[in-house]
Design a protein around this motif. Structure first.
Motif, PDB file in Angstrom:
ATOM      1  N   ALA A  34       1.272   8.781   6.035  1.00 62.22           N
ATOM      2  CA  ALA A  34      -0.032   9.378   5.735  1.00 62.22           C
ATOM      3  C   ALA A  34      -0.524   8.988   4.348  1.00 62.22           C
ATOM      4  CB  ALA A  34       0.060  10.901   5.851  1.00 62.22           C
ATOM      5  N   ARG A  35       0.397   8.750   3.418  1.00 61.18           N
ATOM      6  CA  ARG A  35       0.008   8.355   2.063  1.00 61.18           C
ATOM      7  C   ARG A  35      -0.421   6.897   1.994  1.00 61.18           C
ATOM      8  NH1 ARG A  35       4.824  11.136   0.767  1.00 61.18           N
ATOM      9  NH2 ARG A  35       5.886   9.156   0.332  1.00 61.18           N
ATOM     10  N   ALA A  36      -0.167   6.137   3.072  1.00 64.09           N
ATOM     11  CA  ALA A  36      -0.484   4.694   3.084  1.00 64.09           C
ATOM     12  C   ALA A  36       0.140   4.003   1.880  1.00 64.09           C
ATOM     13  CB  ALA A  36      -1.989   4.465   3.123  1.00 64.09           C
ATOM     14  N   GLU A  37       1.422   4.220   1.723  1.00 60.34           N
ATOM     15  CA  GLU A  37       2.172   3.703   0.583  1.00 60.34           C
ATOM     16  C   GLU A  37       2.795   2.360   0.955  1.00 60.34           C
ATOM     17  OE1 GLU A  37       4.738   6.446  -2.078  1.00 60.34           O
ATOM     18  OE2 GLU A  37       6.115   5.586  -0.613  1.00 60.34           O
ATOM     19  N   PRO A  38       2.353   1.252   0.320  1.00 58.60           N
ATOM     20  CA  PRO A  38       2.879  -0.065   0.704  1.00 58.60           C
ATOM     21  C   PRO A  38       4.388  -0.200   0.543  1.00 58.60           C
ATOM     22  CG  PRO A  38       0.920  -0.301  -0.667  1.00 58.60           C
ATOM     23  CD  PRO A  38       1.312   1.135  -0.720  1.00 58.60           C
ATOM     24  N   LEU A  39       4.940   0.453  -0.479  1.00 55.78           N
ATOM     25  CA  LEU A  39       6.381   0.321  -0.717  1.00 55.78           C
ATOM     26  C   LEU A  39       6.905   1.534  -1.454  1.00 55.78           C
ATOM     27  CD1 LEU A  39       8.852  -1.627  -0.507  1.00 55.78           C
ATOM     28  CD2 LEU A  39       8.323  -2.319  -2.846  1.00 55.78           C
ATOM     29  N   ASP A  40       8.031   2.041  -0.971  1.00 56.86           N
ATOM     30  CA  ASP A  40       8.783   3.072  -1.672  1.00 56.86           C
ATOM     31  C   ASP A  40       9.730   2.351  -2.628  1.00 56.86           C
ATOM     32  OD1 ASP A  40      10.424   5.076  -2.572  1.00 56.86           O
ATOM     33  OD2 ASP A  40      11.248   5.590  -0.608  1.00 56.86           O
ATOM     34  N   ARG A  41       9.341   2.267  -3.898  1.00 54.60           N
ATOM     35  CA  ARG A  41      10.101   1.469  -4.858  1.00 54.60           C
ATOM     36  C   ARG A  41      11.517   1.991  -5.030  1.00 54.60           C
ATOM     37  NH1 ARG A  41       8.244  -3.635  -6.114  1.00 54.60           N
ATOM     38  NH2 ARG A  41       5.960  -3.586  -6.011  1.00 54.60           N
ATOM     39  N   GLN A  42      11.678   3.294  -5.025  1.00 53.99           N
ATOM     40  CA  GLN A  42      13.021   3.861  -5.182  1.00 53.99           C
ATOM     41  C   GLN A  42      13.902   3.486  -3.993  1.00 53.99           C
ATOM     42  OE1 GLN A  42      13.092   8.097  -5.689  1.00 53.99           O
ATOM     43  NE2 GLN A  42      15.304   8.195  -6.027  1.00 53.99           N
ATOM     44  N   GLY A  43      13.360   3.632  -2.776  1.00 49.18           N
ATOM     45  CA  GLY A  43      14.121   3.257  -1.592  1.00 49.18           C
ATOM     46  C   GLY A  43      14.416   1.775  -1.541  1.00 49.18           C
ATOM     47  N   TRP A  44      13.450   0.964  -1.956  1.00 48.91           N
ATOM     48  CA  TRP A  44      13.639  -0.490  -1.978  1.00 48.91           C
ATOM     49  C   TRP A  44      14.750  -0.867  -2.952  1.00 48.91           C
ATOM     50  CZ3 TRP A  44      12.386  -3.848   1.472  1.00 48.91           C
ATOM     51  CH2 TRP A  44      12.264  -5.220   1.179  1.00 48.91           C
ATOM     52  N   GLY A  45      14.800  -0.156  -4.079  1.00 50.65           N
ATOM     53  CA  GLY A  45      15.880  -0.400  -5.040  1.00 50.65           C
ATOM     54  C   GLY A  45      17.249  -0.081  -4.466  1.00 50.65           C
ATOM     55  N   LYS A  46      17.321   0.958  -3.630  1.00 53.18           N
ATOM     56  CA  LYS A  46      18.594   1.285  -2.979  1.00 53.18           C
ATOM     57  C   LYS A  46      19.032   0.162  -2.042  1.00 53.18           C
ATOM     58  CE  LYS A  46      18.023   6.334  -3.023  1.00 53.18           C
ATOM     59  NZ  LYS A  46      17.885   7.541  -2.177  1.00 53.18           N
ATOM     60  N   GLU A  85       9.861  -0.544   5.491  1.00 53.98           N
ATOM     61  CA  GLU A  85      10.125  -1.509   4.423  1.00 53.98           C
ATOM     62  C   GLU A  85       9.819  -2.949   4.874  1.00 53.98           C
ATOM     63  OE1 GLU A  85      10.997   1.877   2.599  1.00 53.98           O
ATOM     64  OE2 GLU A  85      11.589   1.352   4.620  1.00 53.98           O
ATOM     65  N   PRO A  86       9.275  -3.790   3.980  1.00 52.13           N
ATOM     66  CA  PRO A  86       8.882  -5.165   4.335  1.00 52.13           C
ATOM     67  C   PRO A  86      10.060  -6.131   4.336  1.00 52.13           C
ATOM     68  CG  PRO A  86       8.321  -4.736   2.058  1.00 52.13           C
ATOM     69  CD  PRO A  86       8.869  -3.436   2.595  1.00 52.13           C
ATOM     70  N   PHE A  87      11.118  -5.774   5.035  1.00 50.99           N
ATOM     71  CA  PHE A  87      12.337  -6.584   4.992  1.00 50.99           C
ATOM     72  C   PHE A  87      12.143  -7.945   5.643  1.00 50.99           C
ATOM     73  CE2 PHE A  87      16.400  -7.970   6.815  1.00 50.99           C
ATOM     74  CZ  PHE A  87      17.202  -7.963   5.688  1.00 50.99           C
ATOM     75  N   ILE A  88      11.559  -7.985   6.836  1.00 52.87           N
ATOM     76  CA  ILE A  88      11.436  -9.263   7.548  1.00 52.87           C
ATOM     77  C   ILE A  88      10.524 -10.216   6.795  1.00 52.87           C
ATOM     78  CG2 ILE A  88      10.603 -10.353   9.673  1.00 52.87           C
ATOM     79  CD1 ILE A  88      11.561  -7.907  11.200  1.00 52.87           C
TER      80      ILE A  88
END
Length: 379
Positions: A34-46, A85-88
């Protein structure tokens, strides 16, 4: 075909599934969407700390240089947990394009991808190109400094809303539908003359469309050789397709398991609806479809090491069949849940949306069925 996992691969699979189950609760997923958040930086760091982002990066650039099997295991967990997450796009396709790219910028970006500091997206699609990677109307004009001026349109850039860099296929010679004459260029998201228009896909991925209005790039922004990069492009997209197939299989498994649990608990006429024979038959058909998709996904994963023609034929066959079986499972899952299956508050409808978008991304079943026929008929 022997597809036994090594001990290390089994540990990776188990840890990926455990991480997904522990960190991706559905209500939190809905709030993020709902927030239309392109990336969760904290989660991406994990994910960077876990080593996921470095799997497809060469060791010389700070990566792990893993095999496609490790990528497959991660993508199954991504699909099972509807991860956004934009992994692919950034950790499968982009490293395949940047590896041996021939410039210091390529090496810098590879190291930055592995560290979780940079997102890179491929802008492969064009408004008139449908699913043909060889259709490139975007023009790259050589300028006096040794660089190039890029002009054209790119549509449906996967995860493009959050990208720091774009890889732009552009034409340096030939007609728009010629395989020869395609070159690859690196363009930062803030480049002068680049207009990024964000869009939200059905499955809540945040993509983008690009307008290149005379974007100037330096010689160091060229990937590989000028005019000969169609093979690099198709190889990278094939790796992305296989990763997408694994994600679809993970989503299919989750949708099937949720449906089975619902059939065992939902009661009608005083008994669980799972006791009705007609619904049991439909559940069995879903289970068979999941296993069929998994088997051909395994074959596609192994085919990445095959010669180009055989690789593309097997991957297109897998893309066709997984597209068909995944839509079957997703639709059955929603139908068996009844009216509640269509609501935003239940995860099952979002799995169907993810599977629908996976089917059309990089070419739908009809497109790949045609490609299988053409490759099978070619001498």
């Amino acid at each position: 075909m022997d597809f036994s996992l090594s001990e290390e691969q089994r540990l990776l699979r188990d840890s990926a599934q455990r991480y997904g189950a522990e960190n991706f609760e559905f209500s939190a997923w809905r709030a993020r969407a709902a927030r239309a958040e392109p990336l969760d930086r904290q989660g991406w760091g994990k994910l960077a700390d876990l080593g996921w982002l470095a799997l497809n990066v060469p060791e010389d650039d700070g990566g792990l240089a893993a095999t496609p099997v490790e990528t497959m295991l991660i993508c199954e967990a991504i699909g099972r947990n509807l991860m956004l997450e934009p992994f692919i796009s950034s950790c499968v396709i982009a490293p395949a394009l940047l590896t041996n790219g021939g410039s210091s910028l390529c090496s810098e970006l590879l190291a930055s991808i592995a560290a979780g500091e940079t997102l890179v997206s491929l802008a492969d699609a064009e408004p008139d190109g449908r699913f043909d990677l060889g259709y490139v109307a975007t023009q790259a004009e050589a300028i006096g400094t040794g660089g190039y001026r890029l002009t054209g349109l790119k549509s449906h850039v996967m995860d493009g809303a959050g990208a720091d860099w774009f890889i732009i296929p552009a034409r340096t010679s030939g007609a728009p539908d010629d395989a020869a004459g395609i070159s690859l260029f690196l363009v930062p998201s803030g480049a002068a003359g680049l207009v990024v228009e964000q869009s939200r896909a059905m499955d809540n991925r945040l993509n983008a469309s690009l307008r290149l209005e005379g974007v100037v790039v330096e010689p160091g922004a060229v990937i590989g050789e000028i005019g000969t990069e169609y093979g690099r492009l198709t190889g990278a997209v094939d790796a992305g397709i296989v990763a997408q197939l694994a994600e679809s299989v993970g989503a299919m498994d989750a949708a099937y398991e949720m449906t089975l649990a619902y059939l065992k608990t939902r009661k009608q006429f005083g008994q669980p609806i799972g006791t009705f024979q007609s619904l049991q038959h439909r559940a069995v058909d879903m289970a068979i479809a999941c296993e069929e998709a998994r088997s051909i996904m395994y074959l596609a994963t192994l085919s990445l090491s095959q010669p180009e023609r055989e690789r593309r034929r097997m991957i297109s066959a897998a893309k066709t069949r997984v597209g068909q079986t995944s839509l079957f499972v997703g639709r059955q899952a929603v139908q068996l849940h009844g009216g509640i299956g269509f609501t935003e508050e239940l995860a099952i409808g979002h799995y169907l949306k993810r599977l629908i978008m996976a089917d059309v991304r990089f070419g739908n079943a009809d497109h790949h069925r045609t490609r299988v026929a053409e490759l099978s008929a070619a001498k």
